[in-house]
Write a protein that holds these residues in place. Sequence first.
Motif, PDB file in Angstrom:
ATOM      1  N   GLY A 288       0.785  -1.220   0.000  1.00 51.45           N
ATOM      2  CA  GLY A 288       0.000   0.000   0.000  1.00 51.45           C
ATOM      3  C   GLY A 288       0.817   1.270   0.000  1.00 51.45           C
ATOM      4  N   LEU A 312      -4.798   0.767   0.174  1.00 50.26           N
ATOM      5  CA  LEU A 312      -4.537  -0.560  -0.392  1.00 50.26           C
ATOM      6  C   LEU A 312      -5.187  -0.750  -1.757  1.00 50.26           C
ATOM      7  N   GLU A 313      -6.206   0.059  -2.040  1.00 53.02           N
ATOM      8  CA  GLU A 313      -6.927  -0.099  -3.300  1.00 53.02           C
ATOM      9  C   GLU A 313      -7.477   1.250  -3.731  1.00 53.02           C
ATOM     10  N   GLU A 318      -5.471  -2.604  -7.142  1.00 52.08           N
ATOM     11  CA  GLU A 318      -4.654  -2.832  -5.952  1.00 52.08           C
ATOM     12  C   GLU A 318      -3.427  -1.923  -5.960  1.00 52.08           C
TER      13      GLU A 318
END
Length: 470
Positions: A288, A312-313, A318
């Motif tokens: 991340g 993280l997304e 991702e």
Amino acid sequence: MKRLSIAFVFLLTVVVSSVSRAELPDFKSLVKKASPAVVNISTVQKVPDQQNYGFDFKGPNGEEIPEIFRHFFRFPGQEQGPQQRRAPQSLGSGFIISEDGYILTNHHVVKGADEVLVRLNDRRELEAEVIGSDERSDVALLKIKATGLPVAKIGDSTQLEPGEWVLAIGSPFGFDHTVTSGIVSATGRALENETYVPFIQTDVAINPGNSGGPLFNLDGEVIGINSQIYTRSGGFMGLSFAIPIDVAMDVTEQLKAEGFVTRGWLGVVIQEVNKDLAESFGLEKPAGALVAKVLPDSPAEDAGLREGDIILEFDGHEIELSSDLPHQVGRVMPGSKVKVKVVRNGRNEKISVTIGTLPDAERPLKAARKGSDETPENNRLNVVISELSQAQKDKWNIRNGVIIQSVLPGAGANAGLVSGDVITMLNGQRVESIRQFVELVNKLPEKKSVPMRIVRRGSPLFIPLRLGDE
């Protein structure tokens, strides 16, 4: 028996050699089909004529003054004499993307040029118009007045994988239609100061003059624009970088329509999550983009993103490395709403963000600030701290925190704190005052890493802090 062994070895060698040759790609047909769409690009710059300022260079008796002495003469209002046309300089390559004359190349190839000349495969040389040029992606769109031109086939760079064969055609050192080949070394590579391009890294031999030329896959499709090399010698050293064609075509459409490029903007300063930081934030593995700073008056602030969040997304993509985030944000159209998945205080959360427009580098960012008094204090970190003055807040564009005056042996020194660091967050909590900071430190667990956000010389940074290991 000996003769049989020799015959067997010979046969095995022939078979292995045949298999090896069969597995190697044959670039001949690819080059024949692709080469006609590749062009050489040269530029012309106009410079002041330093040899004749509109005056006759005559001596007192009417004799001609030698050329070597003329540069000593300066006349008021004539410092910038008539403009002279320099000889064209071959600077790079490009490729045709439409039959009516649109051409792609690098921004740095045509930057500062007064004229851009394109030499085609049939030896014709035509002047090109710069439709638009984008420095951030290093992509430029040109247009020549011609029709029925050979066109390069555009591929899909998102499907590239390391190990694939690729081929470059360009004009290194002015040698037209030079062909070099290699493999994809890596994809999504981030380079310093190039945060909006996920570069394709290859080992294809790229040299000055290849810039702006196409990178082909084995299907003869353009999957990248050769842009940069990594070198210590000034020449090719096995590391070259290309702009993915999907990024380049997004830029091209905007350049064609508007003449400039608009990018999405989130408004965060991020850093990589290493092993120690991952442990301090309770992550199973490093992943991340860690939000080190939320810029004021930004989409991130409006959406409620916080310093210490780990993204993280983003919009369904991702984020493995922090460098993945700018690529994704920049390609979102301003005004779009996207979902951002973050880890906050050990829990996963999804936040809806309305993406803004990336501002100019010079755009001022306003911040609300609060005043405070200076008071030295000691604590479990064994550092002497004081409140931030208004001048310090203004200097570093900081809203909250306490500043370290000195660091004594102990947990703070072990964590790498130094005098002048500003502690703005500890274990997920914003630091607003000395008293609150001391309370937060007193509640910290023993022998467990927790995240601490600091600002060092104006740059935000998270570091892991661990008590009880002295």
